[in-house]
Design a protein around this motif. Structure first.
Motif, short mmCIF file in Angstrom:
data_model
loop_
_atom_site.label_atom_id
_atom_site.label_comp_id
_atom_site.label_asym_id
_atom_site.label_seq_id
_atom_site.Cartn_x
_atom_site.Cartn_y
_atom_site.Cartn_z
N SER A 13 0.66 -1.24 0.08
CA SER A 13 -0.01 0.07 -0.12
C SER A 13 0.89 1.26 0.08
CB SER A 13 -0.89 0.32 0.99
OG SER A 13 -0.14 0.26 2.49
N GLY A 14 2.12 1.23 0.61
CA GLY A 14 3.07 2.42 0.69
C GLY A 14 3.60 2.52 -0.77
N SER A 15 3.74 1.61 -1.38
CA SER A 15 4.29 1.54 -2.68
C SER A 15 3.31 2.23 -3.66
CB SER A 15 4.94 0.37 -3.14
OG SER A 15 3.85 -0.62 -3.50
N PHE A 16 2.02 2.15 -3.47
CA PHE A 16 0.99 2.65 -4.31
C PHE A 16 0.72 4.10 -4.05
CE2 PHE A 16 0.35 -1.80 -5.60
CZ PHE A 16 0.66 -1.86 -7.03
N GLN A 19 3.50 10.66 -3.38
CA GLN A 19 4.44 11.09 -2.51
C GLN A 19 3.55 12.26 -1.83
OE1 GLN A 19 7.90 12.76 -4.19
NE2 GLN A 19 8.67 13.39 -2.39
N SER A 20 2.86 13.10 -2.34
CA SER A 20 2.09 14.15 -1.94
C SER A 20 0.95 13.72 -0.88
CB SER A 20 1.27 15.10 -2.79
OG SER A 20 0.37 13.95 -3.33
N SER A 21 0.59 12.45 -0.84
CA SER A 21 -0.43 11.98 0.03
C SER A 21 0.33 11.55 1.33
CB SER A 21 -0.94 10.82 -0.64
OG SER A 21 -1.83 10.09 0.41
N ILE A 22 1.57 10.99 1.17
CA ILE A 22 2.69 10.63 2.28
C ILE A 22 2.78 11.60 3.06
CG2 ILE A 22 4.61 9.67 2.81
CD1 ILE A 22 4.36 7.68 0.66
N LEU A 23 3.19 12.81 2.26
CA LEU A 23 3.49 14.00 3.06
C LEU A 23 2.23 14.68 4.00
CD1 LEU A 23 5.95 15.80 0.39
CD2 LEU A 23 6.58 14.46 2.63
N MET A 29 -2.86 2.31 5.85
CA MET A 29 -2.94 1.06 5.33
C MET A 29 -3.80 1.01 4.13
SD MET A 29 -2.27 -1.95 6.02
CE MET A 29 -2.32 -3.60 6.69
N ILE A 30 -4.88 1.84 4.03
CA ILE A 30 -5.39 2.24 2.85
C ILE A 30 -5.55 3.54 2.43
CG2 ILE A 30 -7.87 2.07 1.72
CD1 ILE A 30 -8.56 -0.04 4.12
N PRO A 31 -4.52 3.80 1.42
CA PRO A 31 -4.17 5.40 1.02
C PRO A 31 -5.61 5.77 0.39
CG PRO A 31 -3.21 3.61 -0.41
CD PRO A 31 -3.87 2.90 0.58
N PRO A 32 -5.76 7.28 0.60
CA PRO A 32 -6.74 8.16 -0.01
C PRO A 32 -6.79 8.07 -1.41
CG PRO A 32 -5.20 9.50 1.34
CD PRO A 32 -4.81 8.09 1.43
N GLU A 33 -5.56 8.28 -1.87
CA GLU A 33 -5.28 8.14 -3.28
C GLU A 33 -4.08 7.23 -3.94
OE1 GLU A 33 -2.40 12.03 -4.26
OE2 GLU A 33 -4.48 12.53 -3.17
N LEU A 34 -4.28 6.52 -4.87
CA LEU A 34 -3.21 5.57 -5.30
C LEU A 34 -2.73 6.22 -6.49
CD1 LEU A 34 -5.69 2.35 -5.44
CD2 LEU A 34 -3.97 3.08 -3.67
N SER A 35 -1.24 5.81 -6.52
CA SER A 35 -0.46 6.45 -7.66
C SER A 35 0.51 5.46 -8.03
CB SER A 35 0.18 7.58 -7.10
OG SER A 35 1.18 8.10 -7.99
N LEU A 36 0.95 5.25 -9.25
CA LEU A 36 2.10 4.57 -9.59
C LEU A 36 3.38 5.15 -9.90
CD1 LEU A 36 0.12 2.42 -12.26
CD2 LEU A 36 0.97 1.61 -9.96
N GLU A 37 3.51 6.30 -9.18
CA GLU A 37 4.77 7.24 -9.38
C GLU A 37 6.15 6.32 -9.22
OE1 GLU A 37 4.38 10.80 -6.89
OE2 GLU A 37 2.67 11.23 -7.83
#
Length: 108
Positions: A13-16, A19-23, A29-37
């Motif tokens: 889940s952290g890999s998907f 970066q802006s969502s993590i900051l 565990m369940i990210p608000p937005e998914l990304s493949l950056e």
């Protein structure tokens, strides 16, 4: 088994996660937005990563995968746990830094 699965899901889940969502909210565990950056960066130009790390046509590209093998990491961890804390403490009192502790006490 459940703990291993939980750690695996957290890593995935952290890999998907972008970066802006993590900051903004940290790892979730369940990210608000998914990304493949992260995957786009790694798969976009793997040659650039090899050039950046200076691994093309060197012996290091054969040694690095062996050095970070799970078995070797576990052996190194158990070795480090067996070094008495008093040795590190006395070296710190003598003025040794972290790098000196690692290279002069832990590795030999």
């Amino acid at each position: 088994m459940r703990l291993c699965l939980l750690a695996f899901l957290l890593i995935i889940s952290g890999s998907f996660t972008s970066q802006s969502s993590i900051l903004r909210g940290g790892y979730q565990m369940i990210p608000p937005e998914l990304s493949l950056e992260a995957y786009e960066f790694l798969l976009e130009a793997p040659g650039d990563l090899i050039k950046y790390l200076h691994l093309k046509n060197s012996i290091l590209d054969l040694m690095i995968p062996m050095a970070v093998n799970v078995n070797y990491v576990l052996i190194l961890k158990s070795y480090m746990k067996n070094i008495p804390e008093a040795v590190f403490e006395s070296a710190r009192l003598d003025g040794a830094g972290d790098w000196q502790l690692f290279t002069r006490i832990a590795l030999p």
